[in-house]
Design a protein around this motif. Sequence first.
Motif, PDB file in Angstrom:
ATOM      1  N   ARG A 269      -9.700  -2.175  -0.738  1.00 46.68           N
ATOM      2  CA  ARG A 269      -8.924  -1.298  -2.047  1.00 46.68           C
ATOM      3  C   ARG A 269      -9.293  -1.843  -2.916  1.00 46.68           C
ATOM      4  N   THR A 270      -9.116  -1.056  -4.065  1.00 48.96           N
ATOM      5  CA  THR A 270      -9.316  -0.910  -5.681  1.00 48.96           C
ATOM      6  C   THR A 270      -8.374  -1.640  -6.228  1.00 48.96           C
ATOM      7  N   ARG A 271      -8.021  -2.708  -6.731  1.00 48.95           N
ATOM      8  CA  ARG A 271      -6.771  -2.975  -7.765  1.00 48.95           C
ATOM      9  C   ARG A 271      -7.446  -3.710  -8.942  1.00 48.95           C
ATOM     10  N   HIS A 272      -6.751  -2.928  -9.778  1.00 45.67           N
ATOM     11  CA  HIS A 272      -7.279  -2.963 -11.495  1.00 45.67           C
ATOM     12  C   HIS A 272      -8.825  -3.109 -11.437  1.00 45.67           C
ATOM     13  N   GLY A 273      -9.383  -2.154 -10.839  1.00 45.54           N
ATOM     14  CA  GLY A 273     -10.622  -2.184 -11.050  1.00 45.54           C
ATOM     15  C   GLY A 273     -11.763  -2.932 -10.409  1.00 45.54           C
ATOM     16  N   GLU A 274     -11.140  -3.847  -9.378  1.00 46.83           N
ATOM     17  CA  GLU A 274     -12.028  -4.707  -8.699  1.00 46.83           C
ATOM     18  C   GLU A 274     -11.483  -4.492  -6.927  1.00 46.83           C
ATOM     19  N   GLN A 275     -12.648  -4.709  -6.377  1.00 45.89           N
ATOM     20  CA  GLN A 275     -12.601  -4.382  -4.816  1.00 45.89           C
ATOM     21  C   GLN A 275     -11.651  -5.723  -4.358  1.00 45.89           C
ATOM     22  N   GLN A 276     -10.736  -5.278  -3.146  1.00 42.99           N
ATOM     23  CA  GLN A 276     -10.154  -6.515  -2.630  1.00 42.99           C
ATOM     24  C   GLN A 276     -10.055  -6.033  -1.198  1.00 42.99           C
ATOM     25  N   LEU A 277     -10.110  -7.224  -0.167  1.00 41.70           N
ATOM     26  CA  LEU A 277      -9.827  -6.843   1.088  1.00 41.70           C
ATOM     27  C   LEU A 277      -8.304  -7.376   1.453  1.00 41.70           C
ATOM     28  N   GLU A 278      -7.562  -6.297   1.643  1.00 42.93           N
ATOM     29  CA  GLU A 278      -6.254  -6.746   1.787  1.00 42.93           C
ATOM     30  C   GLU A 278      -5.711  -6.836   3.171  1.00 42.93           C
ATOM     31  N   LEU A 279      -5.188  -7.970   3.697  1.00 42.54           N
ATOM     32  CA  LEU A 279      -5.124  -8.049   4.915  1.00 42.54           C
ATOM     33  C   LEU A 279      -3.580  -8.024   5.539  1.00 42.54           C
ATOM     34  N   ARG A 280      -3.308  -7.726   6.869  1.00 42.61           N
ATOM     35  CA  ARG A 280      -1.978  -7.739   7.240  1.00 42.61           C
ATOM     36  C   ARG A 280      -2.000  -8.751   8.244  1.00 42.61           C
ATOM     37  N   PHE A 281      -0.655  -9.588   8.211  1.00 42.81           N
ATOM     38  CA  PHE A 281      -0.639 -10.843   9.361  1.00 42.81           C
ATOM     39  C   PHE A 281       0.278 -10.533  10.448  1.00 42.81           C
ATOM     40  N   ASP A 282       0.964  -9.529  10.641  1.00 45.89           N
ATOM     41  CA  ASP A 282       1.769  -9.005  11.408  1.00 45.89           C
ATOM     42  C   ASP A 282       1.696  -8.668  12.923  1.00 45.89           C
ATOM     43  N   GLY A 283       0.639  -8.913  13.362  1.00 42.05           N
ATOM     44  CA  GLY A 283      -0.050  -8.640  14.604  1.00 42.05           C
ATOM     45  C   GLY A 283      -0.111  -7.093  14.799  1.00 42.05           C
ATOM     46  N   ILE A 284      -0.049  -6.571  13.923  1.00 42.27           N
ATOM     47  CA  ILE A 284      -0.539  -5.077  14.259  1.00 42.27           C
ATOM     48  C   ILE A 284      -1.673  -4.465  13.215  1.00 42.27           C
ATOM     49  N   ALA A 285      -2.517  -3.471  13.726  1.00 38.40           N
ATOM     50  CA  ALA A 285      -3.657  -2.990  12.741  1.00 38.40           C
ATOM     51  C   ALA A 285      -2.881  -2.024  11.873  1.00 38.40           C
ATOM     52  N   GLY A 286      -3.779  -1.893  10.562  1.00 42.57           N
ATOM     53  CA  GLY A 286      -3.250  -0.669   9.813  1.00 42.57           C
ATOM     54  C   GLY A 286      -3.393   0.600  10.495  1.00 42.57           C
ATOM     55  N   CYS A 287      -3.046   1.696   9.835  1.00 43.57           N
ATOM     56  CA  CYS A 287      -3.393   2.966  10.334  1.00 43.57           C
ATOM     57  C   CYS A 287      -4.810   3.436  10.305  1.00 43.57           C
ATOM     58  N   LEU A 288      -5.227   3.709  11.478  1.00 45.64           N
ATOM     59  CA  LEU A 288      -6.674   4.205  11.679  1.00 45.64           C
ATOM     60  C   LEU A 288      -6.864   5.573  10.552  1.00 45.64           C
ATOM     61  N   ARG A 289      -8.142   5.406  10.207  1.00 46.13           N
ATOM     62  CA  ARG A 289      -8.317   6.753   9.389  1.00 46.13           C
ATOM     63  C   ARG A 289      -9.826   7.266   9.921  1.00 46.13           C
ATOM     64  N   THR A 290     -10.203   8.298   9.285  1.00 45.66           N
ATOM     65  CA  THR A 290     -11.598   8.930   9.456  1.00 45.66           C
ATOM     66  C   THR A 290     -12.503   7.912   8.761  1.00 45.66           C
ATOM     67  N   PRO A 291     -13.856   7.796   9.122  1.00 42.77           N
ATOM     68  CA  PRO A 291     -14.815   7.074   8.638  1.00 42.77           C
ATOM     69  C   PRO A 291     -15.554   7.587   7.576  1.00 42.77           C
ATOM     70  N   GLU A 292     -15.247   8.566   6.488  1.00 40.71           N
ATOM     71  CA  GLU A 292     -16.162   9.199   5.678  1.00 40.71           C
ATOM     72  C   GLU A 292     -16.350   8.118   4.557  1.00 40.71           C
ATOM     73  N   GLY A 293     -15.541   7.373   4.171  1.00 38.44           N
ATOM     74  CA  GLY A 293     -16.119   6.423   3.335  1.00 38.44           C
ATOM     75  C   GLY A 293     -15.862   4.910   3.572  1.00 38.44           C
ATOM     76  N   GLY A 294     -16.587   4.063   3.011  1.00 33.06           N
ATOM     77  CA  GLY A 294     -16.562   2.527   3.410  1.00 33.06           C
ATOM     78  C   GLY A 294     -15.151   2.058   3.299  1.00 33.06           C
ATOM     79  N   SER A 295     -14.337   2.420   2.578  1.00 32.17           N
ATOM     80  CA  SER A 295     -12.932   1.838   2.404  1.00 32.17           C
ATOM     81  C   SER A 295     -12.039   2.362   3.513  1.00 32.17           C
ATOM     82  N   SER A 296     -12.603   3.261   4.169  1.00 34.20           N
ATOM     83  CA  SER A 296     -11.511   3.933   5.278  1.00 34.20           C
ATOM     84  C   SER A 296     -11.848   3.049   6.569  1.00 34.20           C
ATOM     85  N   LYS A 297     -12.859   2.178   6.651  1.00 38.26           N
ATOM     86  CA  LYS A 297     -13.323   1.583   7.972  1.00 38.26           C
ATOM     87  C   LYS A 297     -12.497   0.276   7.750  1.00 38.26           C
ATOM     88  N   GLN A 298     -11.835  -0.104   9.277  1.00 41.85           N
ATOM     89  CA  GLN A 298     -10.632  -1.288   9.065  1.00 41.85           C
ATOM     90  C   GLN A 298     -11.561  -2.277   9.540  1.00 41.85           C
TER      91      GLN A 298
END
Length: 368
Positions: A269-298
């Motif tokens: 994700r882009t936060r304050h103009g910078e790319q970040q890889l935001e992680l989740r640690f609750d044992g479940i994946a984020g919602c799957l998206r379609t792969p049109e853009g690089g940021s849409s791939k998990q």
Amino acid sequence: MILQRTMYKKQNIDLSAAPWTMHEFFAGSGLVAYGLKGMFSPVWANDISEQKAAVYEANFGDDHFELGDIKDINGHNLPFAHLSWASFPCQDLSLAGSIGGIHAARSGLVWEWLRVLDEMDTPPKILLLENVSGLLSTNGGDNYRTLHMALVERGFNCGAIVLNASHFVPQSRPRVFIIAVQRNCKIPKELMGDEPCWLHSKTAADLGRSLPGWIWWKTEKPPRRHKTLKDIIENDAPFDKDNVLRLVPERHQAKLDEHELVYATGYRRTRHGEQQLELRFDGIAGCLRTPEGGSSKQYVVVKKNGETHARLLTVREAARLMGAPDSFVLPGSYNDGYKAMGDAVAMPVARFIGERFLTKIAEAVYDD
């Protein structure tokens, strides 16, 4: 693509043995039909995507599948069915999309579905529409109100429920399901309440209190899920994206440092103009998206034996997160398979709705 369709054609799953029949609009990869196996047999299915059609036909055959634009479908030509299921496009209703609304080019295809129903000699008495939770909240709720009233005007009573796939699989995927029944039909009393329950978000509850013809659908919660992200991981998949670990923000890196064994997923994700890889640690994946853009791939990040590595989620892992068995065939490229899963309805969610609501409604409506 054509070669792969031919290769897998003999591995068809038989969906014909069921007491009830269905039309499957915007059928995608067919996880709805798979989830409703033994309950509702698809006598006709349609989608415009060649990639998704390849997945559908590789698993279920092509005898009832029609590839093409819904705008070219004439309701007079469709066989009779007890249920019409429509998982119409979400792009104009998603908070991650353009929010063009219920009349925009893509999500507005729901009106083509209604046109086809209007053209049928004998339309189904049971309807189900599926979309993202933004259907209820965008435009102050007016997108849902407009659709609800269109159903009411056609002689249906209906109600929207919100069901997260995380009840069944380790993926956060809340979706809205509108179950509509012809107004003159009897509905089992145990399926209806007089107030919101666990199936209703605050937005759904507010809409329900203000709309005519609303049904407060109810059922018991499913059993607690035990499977976690670790259980769907392909352990032999190579880690080839370690370079993205430099994008992990400090607060998430601190969480990684706290534990010896970690299975996490993340999106760029882009936060304050910078790319970040935001992680989740609750044992479940984020919602799957379609792969049109690089940021849409998990991404999958695993820390084990003192080392931390990263890679993209595999197509098979995406299928597992949607509840599809490993026998489910996924022909085509990585993007084809990822799109087929990212745009689908989680199979156990479809099964839950079929078992808890649709079969019971069908028994009451058609055996009356």
